[in-house]
Design an enzyme around this catalytic site. Structure first.
Site, short mmCIF file in Angstrom:
data_model
loop_
_atom_site.label_atom_id
_atom_site.label_comp_id
_atom_site.label_asym_id
_atom_site.label_seq_id
_atom_site.Cartn_x
_atom_site.Cartn_y
_atom_site.Cartn_z
N ARG A 182 0.81 -1.23 0.00
CA ARG A 182 0.00 0.00 0.00
C ARG A 182 0.84 1.27 0.00
NH1 ARG A 182 -3.38 -2.79 3.61
NH2 ARG A 182 -5.23 -3.57 2.54
N LYS A 188 5.58 11.33 -11.51
CA LYS A 188 4.71 10.53 -12.38
C LYS A 188 5.34 9.15 -12.55
CE LYS A 188 2.52 13.80 -15.55
NZ LYS A 188 2.39 14.12 -16.99
N GLU A 199 15.15 16.64 -24.26
CA GLU A 199 14.30 17.05 -23.13
C GLU A 199 14.95 18.21 -22.37
OE1 GLU A 199 11.30 15.85 -22.61
OE2 GLU A 199 11.21 13.73 -23.21
N LYS A 221 11.73 22.17 -14.04
CA LYS A 221 10.66 21.19 -13.88
C LYS A 221 10.09 21.26 -12.47
CE LYS A 221 8.93 16.63 -14.66
NZ LYS A 221 9.05 15.32 -15.29
N GLU A 270 -0.96 18.15 -12.99
CA GLU A 270 -1.20 18.54 -14.39
C GLU A 270 -2.64 18.93 -14.68
OE1 GLU A 270 1.08 16.37 -17.32
OE2 GLU A 270 -0.31 16.99 -18.88
N ARG A 317 1.50 22.43 -16.01
CA ARG A 317 2.43 21.30 -16.20
C ARG A 317 2.38 20.77 -17.63
NH1 ARG A 317 3.88 16.28 -12.00
NH2 ARG A 317 5.34 15.27 -13.42
N ASN A 367 4.88 19.21 -22.02
CA ASN A 367 4.59 18.34 -23.17
C ASN A 367 4.92 19.01 -24.50
OD1 ASN A 367 3.65 16.39 -21.41
ND2 ASN A 367 1.55 17.15 -21.48
N HIS A 381 5.48 16.96 -27.58
CA HIS A 381 5.08 15.59 -27.27
C HIS A 381 3.86 15.09 -28.03
CE1 HIS A 381 8.17 15.82 -24.25
NE2 HIS A 381 7.93 14.60 -23.82
N HIS A 387 4.74 11.93 -29.80
CA HIS A 387 4.12 10.64 -29.46
C HIS A 387 3.52 9.97 -30.69
CE1 HIS A 387 3.63 11.47 -24.87
NE2 HIS A 387 4.75 10.85 -25.15
N HIS A 395 12.39 8.00 -27.63
CA HIS A 395 11.45 9.02 -27.14
C HIS A 395 12.00 10.44 -27.31
CE1 HIS A 395 8.43 10.99 -24.71
NE2 HIS A 395 9.39 11.56 -24.01
N1 LIG Z 1 7.66 9.81 -15.39
C1 LIG Z 1 7.92 10.80 -16.20
O1 LIG Z 1 7.65 11.97 -15.88
C2 LIG Z 1 8.57 10.53 -17.51
C3 LIG Z 1 9.04 11.58 -18.28
C4 LIG Z 1 9.70 11.29 -19.47
C5 LIG Z 1 9.88 9.97 -19.86
N2 LIG Z 1 9.40 8.96 -19.09
C6 LIG Z 1 9.57 7.55 -19.47
O2 LIG Z 1 10.97 7.29 -19.51
C7 LIG Z 1 11.21 6.19 -20.38
C8 LIG Z 1 12.43 6.46 -21.21
O3 LIG Z 1 13.53 6.62 -20.35
P1 LIG Z 1 15.03 6.44 -20.86
O4 LIG Z 1 15.21 7.17 -22.13
O5 LIG Z 1 15.89 6.76 -19.71
O6 LIG Z 1 15.06 4.91 -21.26
P2 LIG Z 1 15.63 3.60 -20.55
O7 LIG Z 1 15.34 3.59 -19.11
O8 LIG Z 1 15.13 2.46 -21.36
O9 LIG Z 1 17.21 3.72 -20.76
C9 LIG Z 1 17.74 3.72 -22.08
C10 LIG Z 1 18.80 2.64 -22.26
O10 LIG Z 1 20.00 3.04 -21.60
C11 LIG Z 1 20.44 2.01 -20.72
N3 LIG Z 1 21.13 2.69 -19.63
C12 LIG Z 1 20.58 3.37 -18.62
N4 LIG Z 1 21.52 3.98 -17.89
C13 LIG Z 1 22.71 3.66 -18.44
C14 LIG Z 1 24.05 4.01 -18.14
N5 LIG Z 1 24.36 4.86 -17.16
N6 LIG Z 1 25.03 3.50 -18.92
C15 LIG Z 1 24.72 2.68 -19.96
N7 LIG Z 1 23.48 2.34 -20.30
C16 LIG Z 1 22.47 2.82 -19.55
C17 LIG Z 1 19.21 1.26 -20.36
O11 LIG Z 1 19.49 -0.06 -19.97
C18 LIG Z 1 18.42 1.30 -21.67
O12 LIG Z 1 18.87 0.29 -22.53
C19 LIG Z 1 9.94 6.01 -21.18
O13 LIG Z 1 9.29 4.85 -20.75
C20 LIG Z 1 9.12 7.24 -20.85
O14 LIG Z 1 7.73 6.98 -20.88
C21 LIG Z 1 8.75 9.22 -17.93
ZN LIG Z 2 9.33 13.33 -22.87
#
Ligand SMILES: NC(=O)c1ccc[n+]([C@@H]2O[C@H](COP(=O)([O-])OP(=O)(O)OC[C@H]3O[C@@H](n4cnc5c(N)ncnc54)[C@H](O)[C@@H]3O)[C@@H](O)[C@H]2O)c1
Ligand SMILES: [Zn+2]
Length: 381
Positions: free
Chosen positions: A129, A151, A193, A239, A249, A253, A257, A260, A264, A278
């Site tokens: 929980r 988020k 970003e 941010k 949001e 907020r 986007n 985006h 997207h 992304h």
């Molecule tokens: N919660 C939010 O507010 C928010 C905002 C933007 C994006 N997101 C989410 O974030 C995700 C994308 O995140 P991302 O781009 O970090 O992708 P990811 O977490 O998949 O990382 C990208 C790749 O890099 C590798 N990696 C990570 N750290 C590393 C390091 N230090 N050295 C070598 N390799 C490394 C990972 O294993 C992966 O293969 C999406 O799912 C998106 O929806 C969430």
């Molecule tokens: Zn984004």
């Protein structure tokens, strides 16, 4: 490791009343994770959620940092990539948390990129929980965006991030040195970003990025410039300020986007695959938002070109023309946009710009104008 520890990390506060927390940013900070956790939550046990790539580079160092401060820990390693934001992996993580006997008052540690942050954060929100958690973002995207703001989510068959919760971490620790191991393409995608904060609300930061982006990519601070740390801190501060004013949001907020909606749709068109990361989709989406805004007469074409040129300069895609391989028709793209954003009587709400650093929420955008614009862009390929 100690030699590389920055003594004065940049600290950004996310001001959310009783749920306020700090983002600590600096080269070599991971070594201080245990001490920081022990100070925040004396006696707490920890459970690390990470992926196989991150585990290879950083799990041993993270466990050592915790052990050094007397913090007990165990872990689960999930496959790398977006597919881990699934019900199956989510179940596995929740069960592992419960099996590890982490209880209320203990901490989940999300060690990885945005995928791990979203997955582990959501598991922490619901396991027993609700458990507190710490974000240790290891990609540039996660350090400037996903680890901040609370988020969390996994994906549904109906779309990305549709099953989730708002759950704020109690600490974010961004060690800029871990980004040295990140593949260049991933770093560049995260940069989109980062540039977003300049483009949406801070023209001076955008100018600074134009002058300093190479140092951010190079990362080393032997020159004493700390450009990477500065850029991440400015982004987190931007941010954090927006999140503090509009945590759930309901308004402002949404500015985060920028790029985006188009992004997207393109990401979905590429099947959320390696074809378009992304951040790459966001870069293309921001370039389209600037071009569309210029076409609507909201800003001079030359200013839109300046924004787009910088994204191109760092090697990011800046439009549909830069996406290789088959793409859907304009009707299908419009369908994807409609899925992402609620369309009311043929009208869309988009984040548009009146200039670099001046994004705003524009409702009542005529779908037909967007369709005509995208048709032209598709024809340019
Ligand atoms: N919660 C939010 O507010 C928010 C905002 C933007 C994006 N997101 C989410 O974030 C995700 C994308 O995140 P991302 O781009 O970090 O992708 P990811 O977490 O998949 O990382 C990208 C790749 O890099 C590798 N990696 C990570 N750290 C590393 C390091 N230090 N050295 C070598 N390799 C490394 C990972 O294993 C992966 O293969 C999406 O799912 C998106 O929806 C969430
Ligand atoms: Zn984004």
């Amino acid at each position: 490791m100690t030699a590389s520890v920055r003594i004065d990390p940049a600290i950004v506060e996310v001001a959310l009343g009783a749920r306020s927390y700090h983002i600590a940013i600096g080269r070599g900070l991971l070594a201080s994770l245990g001490a920081r956790i022990a100070a925040l939550r004396p006696g707490a046990r920890t459970f690390i959620v990470t992926d196989e790539n991150v585990a290879r580079h950083l799990l041993a160092g993270t466990e050592a940092a915790l052990a050094q401060a007397g913090v007990t820990t165990s872990h689960v390693i999930v496959p790398a990539g977006e597919t881990s934001k699934s019900y199956g992996v989510f179940e596995q993580v929740c069960e592992a948390i419960i099996a590890s006997r982490v209880e209320r008052g203990d901490l989940v540690v999300a060690l990885g990129g945005g995928v791990i942050g979203d997955l582990a954060g959501f598991a922490a929100a619901v396991a027993r929980r609700g458990l507190d958690y710490v974000q240790v973002p290891t990609t540039l995207l996660a350090q400037v965006d996903s680890s901040v703001g609370g988020k969390t989510a996994i994906n549904s068959a109906h779309g990305k991030n549709l099953i989730g919760a708002f759950h704020q971490p109690i600490l974010v620790l961004a060690d800029t040195a871990v980004l040295d191991a990140l593949p260049k393409r991933e770093f560049r995608a995260g940069y989109a970003e980062l540039a977003k904060y300049g483009l949406l609300g801070d023209a001076a930061f955008f100018s600074w990025l134009e002058a300093n982006w190479r140092e951010i990519f190079a990362g080393g601070n032997s020159s004493g410039s700390f450009a990477r740390e500065h850029a991440i801190a400015v982004s987190c501060r931007a941010k954090a300020a927006i999140v503090a004013r509009d945590e759930r949001e309901t308004g402002e907020r949404a500015l985060l986007n920028l790029g985006h909606t188009f992004g997207h749709a393109l990401e979905a068109a590429c099947g959320f695959s390696d074809r378009l990361l992304h951040g790459e989709a966001v870069a293309a989406g921001m370039a389209l938002a600037f071009a569309f805004s210029a076409r609507q007469g909201l800003l001079p074409a030359a200013e839109a070109d300046r924004a787009i040129s910088h994204l191109a300069q760092v090697g990011l895609p800046t439009g549909i023309k830069d996406i290789s391989g088959p793409l859907p028709t304009v009707d299908q793209l419009m369908e994807l946009i409609a899925q992402d954003k609620k369309v009311k009587r043929g009208m869309l709400t988009l984040i548009l710009v009146r200039g670099i650093g001046s994004a705003f929420i524009k409702s009542g955008v005529d779908q037909n104008e967007v369709r005509a614009f995208l048709s032209e862009k598709l024809a340019e390929r």
